[in-house]
Enzyme design. Structure first.
Site, short mmCIF file in Angstrom:
data_model
loop_
_atom_site.label_atom_id
_atom_site.label_comp_id
_atom_site.label_asym_id
_atom_site.label_seq_id
_atom_site.Cartn_x
_atom_site.Cartn_y
_atom_site.Cartn_z
N LYS A 203 26.39 45.69 40.37
CA LYS A 203 26.89 44.70 41.33
C LYS A 203 28.30 45.08 41.79
CE LYS A 203 29.20 40.88 40.82
NZ LYS A 203 30.07 40.96 42.02
N GLU A 277 36.65 47.49 30.81
CA GLU A 277 37.89 48.12 31.27
C GLU A 277 38.62 47.05 32.05
OE1 GLU A 277 40.49 49.35 33.40
OE2 GLU A 277 39.17 50.76 34.46
N CYS A 311 44.61 49.19 37.86
CA CYS A 311 44.78 48.65 36.51
C CYS A 311 45.76 49.48 35.70
CB CYS A 311 43.43 48.61 35.82
SG CYS A 311 42.48 50.11 36.06
N GLU A 408 50.03 41.08 34.47
CA GLU A 408 49.56 41.97 35.51
C GLU A 408 49.68 41.29 36.88
OE1 GLU A 408 45.24 42.97 35.69
OE2 GLU A 408 45.95 45.03 35.84
P1 NAI Z 1 37.26 39.56 38.58
O1 NAI Z 1 37.33 40.01 37.18
O2 NAI Z 1 36.90 38.14 38.88
O3 NAI Z 1 36.21 40.48 39.40
C1 NAI Z 1 35.70 41.72 38.96
C2 NAI Z 1 34.18 41.72 39.09
O4 NAI Z 1 33.63 40.77 38.19
C3 NAI Z 1 33.67 41.33 40.48
O5 NAI Z 1 32.54 42.11 40.77
C4 NAI Z 1 33.27 39.88 40.28
O6 NAI Z 1 32.30 39.43 41.18
C5 NAI Z 1 32.73 39.89 38.87
N1 NAI Z 1 32.75 38.60 38.18
C6 NAI Z 1 33.54 37.52 38.41
N2 NAI Z 1 33.26 36.53 37.54
C7 NAI Z 1 32.25 36.98 36.76
C8 NAI Z 1 31.52 36.42 35.66
N3 NAI Z 1 31.78 35.20 35.19
N4 NAI Z 1 30.57 37.17 35.07
C9 NAI Z 1 30.31 38.42 35.49
N5 NAI Z 1 30.96 38.99 36.52
C10 NAI Z 1 31.93 38.30 37.15
O7 NAI Z 1 38.65 39.91 39.26
P2 NAI Z 1 39.34 39.23 40.55
O8 NAI Z 1 39.25 37.74 40.46
O9 NAI Z 1 38.81 39.88 41.74
O10 NAI Z 1 40.86 39.66 40.31
C11 NAI Z 1 41.70 38.90 39.45
C12 NAI Z 1 42.67 39.78 38.72
O11 NAI Z 1 41.97 40.66 37.86
C13 NAI Z 1 43.50 40.71 39.60
O12 NAI Z 1 44.62 40.05 40.11
C14 NAI Z 1 43.86 41.78 38.63
O13 NAI Z 1 44.97 41.39 37.87
C15 NAI Z 1 42.65 41.88 37.72
N6 NAI Z 1 41.73 42.98 38.10
C16 NAI Z 1 41.71 44.12 37.36
C17 NAI Z 1 40.91 45.17 37.72
C18 NAI Z 1 40.87 46.44 36.95
O14 NAI Z 1 40.62 47.48 37.53
N7 NAI Z 1 41.05 46.42 35.66
C19 NAI Z 1 40.09 45.13 38.94
C20 NAI Z 1 40.11 43.86 39.62
C21 NAI Z 1 40.92 42.85 39.20
#
Ligand code: NAI
Ligand code: MG
Length: 499
Positions: A203, A277, A311, A408
């Site tokens: 996804k 990650e 990240c 972060e």
């Molecule tokens: P998120 O963790 O909500 O999104 C990442 C992925 O997880 C997306 O595909 C989303 O649709 C999915 N997701 C969301 N809720 C889920 C659930 N309950 N179960 C399974 N999958 C789920 O991140 P978001 O809200 O876009 O960003 C928030 C913060 O997260 C950012 O400000 C940043 O600090 C951090 N982040 C870190 C990343 C990294 O590369 N480690 C990448 C993206 C965000």
């Protein structure tokens, strides 16, 4: 430094650069016509494009101008179930039985096709996510292709990766990826899973689904047996449906620490394997004997690369006291020369913030930093009227306990702290809930080895930053997650080993 900015040399010996738009580079936009984006995308299940059982679609837009690019299907639990069944069927009937060298051929073919379509993929990546075309063209897409090449090479050599052990695939892998490196994260997840004989339900993130859907087109054309890779778009609920599906054997997730923790809770008590990650707050440490100008470029690349949506971004900078004034002055001058604007322009250094939501998060932190009393310096560059933008920003004299030094931000924001001794900086660098990456700048090789051994970070760069290679493992400590992606280590989360 581009020769296009006017310099005002003041008597005080500080050079202040003023942004002068009359000396800007002429626009050099990449052509949108080289990219085909369909008006609507369905779900890619069992080798076909199928309408979602949910009957729902959602828009994905260009964060640089807020214009709609396309609408994509929103998979519900029934759609996910269909995708998992297709993946299971493909696993049992075809993929796990296929000789490894045959599997490798498909992965090689996908790698080559990504290369052949690199230009189109780069344009779409920049349009859907806001990143500068220079980065999507020179980093994201080639590195994604390299990942497929690299793991294609391992497929028939698993006996050498794990000598004297039998390797068995796990089955169906559910993979959930974020929006900061959309195609690259898809490659990081899909390539090792296929090389080890697993099938996939992936996804993409809701703000950047398009390159994963383009990858589905490539996969379809590559002739990969149907159901081996299924791509289902959607938001958090779709992700949760993957995590909770009983017939998934492994979850691979990249995203926020918050969602990572939720996922871990949901799979507790099941025998699903998991790799996470998550976030980071990397310490980038500059000693007084470091090559200063090189370090300035490294810091800039470390924190402002991809708008700071990284990240492993070097968002906490520790400078040894004696060189702090000089370095801070140079960094301030340097951010004034960064070009912020149209992601498709080849001269752009900093593109659009990925979404309104992420821009709000960054702004909240800028406010917190100011309220906590830290000096903030922001580039004076003009910003486009529409879209989501943030100027490169520096906070100086930041305390270790400051929220902008601990949490972060995921934006183009640098917190600068100072230190005197090695012991002090190690303690400070390790004093965070995260442990994904770090950087050390010094002239002394012995110091690099001494320091890196004591730092709790999965990746540590020395006299450089944000360098990636498919053969090099990547992953975190503590709240940055666990498990490694890339390299030989990246095979391990996708196999069961036996004697
Ligand atoms: P998120 O963790 O909500 O999104 C990442 C992925 O997880 C997306 O595909 C989303 O649709 C999915 N997701 C969301 N809720 C889920 C659930 N309950 N179960 C399974 N999958 C789920 O991140 P978001 O809200 O876009 O960003 C928030 C913060 O997260 C950012 O400000 C940043 O600090 C951090 N982040 C870190 C990343 C990294 O590369 N480690 C990448 C993206 C965000
Ligand atoms: Mg988008």
């Amino acid at each position: 430094m581009p020769a296009t900015k006017k310099k005002n040399v003041k008597k005080s010996n500080t050079i202040k650069l003023k942004f002068d738009t009359s000396w800007n580079y002429a626009p050099a936009p990449e052509s949108k016509s080289a990219a085909t984006i369909k008006k609507q995308y369905d779900l890619f299940i069992n080798g076909e494009w199928v309408k979602p059982l949910s009957h729902k679609y959602f828009d994905t837009s260009d964060p640089a101008n807020e214009e709609k690019l396309s609408e994509v299907a929103e998979a519900n639990a029934a759609d996910v179930d269909r995708a998992v069944k297709a993946a299971r069927n493909a696993y049992e009937k075809v993929w796990k039985k296929m000789p490894a060298k045959e599997r490798a051929k498909y992965i090689f073919r996908i790698a080559r096709m990504v290369q052949e379509r690199a230009r189109e993929l780069a344009i779409i990546e920049s349009m859907d996510g806001g990143k500068p075309i220079r980065e999507s063209r020179d980093f994201d897409i080639p590195t994604a292709a390299n990942h497929f090449f690299y793991y294609a090479g391992w497929a028939d050599k698993l006996d050498y990766a794990f000598p004297n052990r039998n390797t068995n695939p796990l089955g169906v892998a559910g993979q959930i990826i974020p929006w900061n490196f959309p195609l690259l994260m898809a490659a990081w997840k899909i390539a090792p899973a296929l090389a080890t004989g697993n099938t996939v339900v992936l996804k993409p993130a809701e703000t950047t689904p398009l390159t994963a859907l383009k990858l589905a087109e490539i996969i379809q054309e590559s002739g990969l047996p149907e159901g081996v890779v299924n791509i289902v778009s959607g938001g958090g609920a779709t992700g949760a449906a993957i995590v909770n599906h009983p017939d998934i054997n492994k979850i691979a997730f990249t995203g926020s620490t918050e969602v990572g923790k939720l996922i871990q809770k949901s799979i507790a008590g099941t025998n699903k394997k998991i790799t996470l990650e998550l976030g980071g707050k990397a310490a980038n440490i500059i000693f007084e004997d470091a090559p200063i100008d090189q370090a300035v470029e490294g810091v800039i690349n470390g924190v402002y690369f991809n708008q700071g949506h990284v990240c492993c971004a070097g968002s906490r900078l520790y400078i040894q006291e004696s060189v702090a004034p000089e370095l801070i002055r140079k960094l301030r001058d340097r951010i004034e020369t960064l070009i912020v604007g149209d992601p498709l322009d080849k001269n752009t250094d900093i593109g659009a913030i990925n979404s309104k939501q992420q821009l709000d998060t960054i702004r909240r932190y800028l406010k917190i930093g100011k309220e906590e009393g830290y000096e903030m310096y922001e580039s004076s560059c003009p910003l486009p009227a529409k879209g989501y933008w943030c100027r490169p920003t520096i906070f100086t004299d930041v305390a270790q306990s400051a929220r902008i030094a601990q949490e972060e931000i995921f934006g183009p924001v640098l917190a600068i702290l100072t230190f005197r001794t090695d012991d002090e900086v190690i303690q400070k660098a390790n004093n965070t809930p995260y442990g994904l990456s770090a950087g050390v700048w010094t002239d002394k090789g012995s110091k690099i080895f001494n320091l890196t051994k004591r730092m709790r970070a999965g990746v540590i760069w020395a006299n450089t930053f944000n360098k990636f290679d498919p053969s090099s493992p990547f992953g975190g400590y503590k709240e940055s997650g666990f498990g490694r992606e890339g390299g030989l280590h990246g095979l391990l989360p996708y196999v069961n080993l036996s004697h």
